[in-house]
Design a protein around this motif. Structure first.
Motif, PDB file in Angstrom:
ATOM      1  N   ARG A 172       0.824  -1.213   0.000  1.00 44.49           N
ATOM      2  CA  ARG A 172       0.000   0.000   0.000  1.00 44.49           C
ATOM      3  C   ARG A 172       0.858   1.263   0.000  1.00 44.49           C
ATOM      4  O   ARG A 172       0.536   2.247  -0.653  1.00 44.49           O
ATOM      5  CB  ARG A 172      -0.912   0.025   1.227  1.00 44.49           C
ATOM      6  CG  ARG A 172      -2.004  -1.003   1.196  1.00 44.49           C
ATOM      7  CD  ARG A 172      -2.859  -0.893   2.442  1.00 44.49           C
ATOM      8  NE  ARG A 172      -3.897  -1.907   2.466  1.00 44.49           N
ATOM      9  CZ  ARG A 172      -4.793  -2.012   3.426  1.00 44.49           C
ATOM     10  NH1 ARG A 172      -4.775  -1.167   4.450  1.00 44.49           N
ATOM     11  NH2 ARG A 172      -5.706  -2.952   3.378  1.00 44.49           N
ATOM     12  N   LEU A 173       1.936   1.249   0.753  1.00 49.34           N
ATOM     13  CA  LEU A 173       2.770   2.448   0.907  1.00 49.34           C
ATOM     14  C   LEU A 173       3.750   2.657  -0.234  1.00 49.34           C
ATOM     15  O   LEU A 173       4.225   3.772  -0.436  1.00 49.34           O
ATOM     16  CB  LEU A 173       3.522   2.384   2.241  1.00 49.34           C
ATOM     17  CG  LEU A 173       2.648   2.502   3.492  1.00 49.34           C
ATOM     18  CD1 LEU A 173       3.438   2.134   4.748  1.00 49.34           C
ATOM     19  CD2 LEU A 173       2.053   3.899   3.595  1.00 49.34           C
ATOM     20  N   LYS A 174       4.034   1.607  -0.989  1.00 47.14           N
ATOM     21  CA  LYS A 174       4.986   1.714  -2.091  1.00 47.14           C
ATOM     22  C   LYS A 174       4.567   2.795  -3.084  1.00 47.14           C
ATOM     23  O   LYS A 174       5.393   3.559  -3.563  1.00 47.14           O
ATOM     24  CB  LYS A 174       5.127   0.363  -2.793  1.00 47.14           C
ATOM     25  CG  LYS A 174       6.201   0.339  -3.838  1.00 47.14           C
ATOM     26  CD  LYS A 174       6.347  -1.046  -4.431  1.00 47.14           C
ATOM     27  CE  LYS A 174       7.486  -1.075  -5.426  1.00 47.14           C
ATOM     28  NZ  LYS A 174       7.658  -2.403  -6.011  1.00 47.14           N
ATOM     29  N   ALA A 175       3.284   2.887  -3.357  1.00 45.12           N
ATOM     30  CA  ALA A 175       2.774   3.892  -4.296  1.00 45.12           C
ATOM     31  C   ALA A 175       2.959   5.312  -3.761  1.00 45.12           C
ATOM     32  O   ALA A 175       2.895   6.273  -4.517  1.00 45.12           O
ATOM     33  CB  ALA A 175       1.298   3.629  -4.590  1.00 45.12           C
ATOM     34  N   ARG A 176       3.194   5.432  -2.469  1.00 43.48           N
ATOM     35  CA  ARG A 176       3.385   6.741  -1.853  1.00 43.48           C
ATOM     36  C   ARG A 176       4.857   7.018  -1.568  1.00 43.48           C
ATOM     37  O   ARG A 176       5.186   7.918  -0.805  1.00 43.48           O
ATOM     38  CB  ARG A 176       2.570   6.807  -0.568  1.00 43.48           C
ATOM     39  CG  ARG A 176       1.070   6.861  -0.861  1.00 43.48           C
ATOM     40  CD  ARG A 176       0.291   6.316   0.309  1.00 43.48           C
ATOM     41  NE  ARG A 176      -1.135   6.435   0.097  1.00 43.48           N
ATOM     42  CZ  ARG A 176      -1.874   5.548  -0.568  1.00 43.48           C
ATOM     43  NH1 ARG A 176      -1.300   4.482  -1.087  1.00 43.48           N
ATOM     44  NH2 ARG A 176      -3.169   5.706  -0.716  1.00 43.48           N
ATOM     45  N   ASN A 177       5.724   6.188  -2.145  1.00 43.93           N
ATOM     46  CA  ASN A 177       7.179   6.330  -2.000  1.00 43.93           C
ATOM     47  C   ASN A 177       7.630   6.197  -0.540  1.00 43.93           C
ATOM     48  O   ASN A 177       8.541   6.881  -0.095  1.00 43.93           O
ATOM     49  CB  ASN A 177       7.662   7.647  -2.601  1.00 43.93           C
ATOM     50  CG  ASN A 177       9.144   7.624  -2.884  1.00 43.93           C
ATOM     51  OD1 ASN A 177       9.725   6.579  -3.139  1.00 43.93           O
ATOM     52  ND2 ASN A 177       9.775   8.780  -2.815  1.00 43.93           N
ATOM     53  N   ILE A 178       6.942   5.333   0.202  1.00 46.41           N
ATOM     54  CA  ILE A 178       7.292   5.057   1.594  1.00 46.41           C
ATOM     55  C   ILE A 178       7.688   3.591   1.682  1.00 46.41           C
ATOM     56  O   ILE A 178       6.968   2.719   1.198  1.00 46.41           O
ATOM     57  CB  ILE A 178       6.116   5.360   2.544  1.00 46.41           C
ATOM     58  CG1 ILE A 178       5.765   6.856   2.464  1.00 46.41           C
ATOM     59  CG2 ILE A 178       6.454   4.948   3.971  1.00 46.41           C
ATOM     60  CD1 ILE A 178       4.495   7.235   3.184  1.00 46.41           C
ATOM     61  N   LYS A 179       8.853   3.329   2.291  1.00 47.81           N
ATOM     62  CA  LYS A 179       9.368   1.962   2.386  1.00 47.81           C
ATOM     63  C   LYS A 179       9.321   1.470   3.825  1.00 47.81           C
ATOM     64  O   LYS A 179       9.378   2.266   4.762  1.00 47.81           O
ATOM     65  CB  LYS A 179      10.827   1.887   1.921  1.00 47.81           C
ATOM     66  CG  LYS A 179      11.044   2.196   0.472  1.00 47.81           C
ATOM     67  CD  LYS A 179      12.472   1.911   0.047  1.00 47.81           C
ATOM     68  CE  LYS A 179      13.455   2.820   0.746  1.00 47.81           C
ATOM     69  NZ  LYS A 179      14.831   2.710   0.268  1.00 47.81           N
ATOM     70  N   ILE A 180       9.267   0.144   3.951  1.00 42.32           N
ATOM     71  CA  ILE A 180       9.430  -0.515   5.244  1.00 42.32           C
ATOM     72  C   ILE A 180      10.663  -1.398   5.121  1.00 42.32           C
ATOM     73  O   ILE A 180      10.745  -2.225   4.216  1.00 42.32           O
ATOM     74  CB  ILE A 180       8.204  -1.380   5.617  1.00 42.32           C
ATOM     75  CG1 ILE A 180       6.950  -0.517   5.718  1.00 42.32           C
ATOM     76  CG2 ILE A 180       8.470  -2.136   6.924  1.00 42.32           C
ATOM     77  CD1 ILE A 180       5.664  -1.304   5.930  1.00 42.32           C
TER      78      ILE A 180
END
Length: 142
Positions: A27-35
């Motif tokens: 879900r966060l990949k599209a927002r340029n946020i990584k885990i």
């Protein structure tokens, strides 16, 4: 634009936590946020040194500042447009120890104590929720 990365010390032992982190990663990949899950064998000092090198480091600990989802969304928005990268860090199983006394940037997910793997899932969900609030979707209901 600043990049936001969620850092987790150690791999989750429970499959359910890993599965949830994978869902939020997608879900966060599209927002340029990584885990990023780091080796649990790293010392606390090495972990902090590695993740805080070239970014603004924010620790998550029960003793940190409490925020509403809307306040956190505003912070996420600010970090997203800032020029500096931000590292959001969930600590090791034994917590941050002396780092909570040294650091100014500490946020609380709750005053309750949770396993750090569950806290990582909760942080990923709150970051996702914040991005949805900022987009104006109906994901967050007041």
């Amino acid at each position: 634009m600043g990049r936001i990365t969620i850092h987790v010390h150690g791999l989750a032992k429970e499959k359910a936590y890993n599965m949830m982190l994978e869902i939020y990663q997608k879900r966060l990949k599209a927002r340029n946020i990584k885990i990023i899950q780091h080796s649990g064998k790293k010392s606390l000092d090495d972990y902090v040194s590695d993740i805080g090198k070239n970014s603004h480091l924010v620790l998550f600990d029960e003793r940190g500042k409490e925020m509403t989802s809307h306040e956190f969304a505003a912070q996420i928005k600010k970090w997203s447009i800032d020029s500096q990268d931000v590292s959001l860090a969930i600590g090791p199983v034994d917590g941050w120890n002396s780092y909570t006394d040294k650091m100014k940037n500490i946020i609380s997910l709750s005053t309750y104590t949770f396993p750090h793997e569950l806290a990582a899932v909760m942080l990923a969900e709150q970051v996702y929720r914040a991005t949805e609030i900022n987009k104006g979707t109906k994901y967050h209901r007041d």
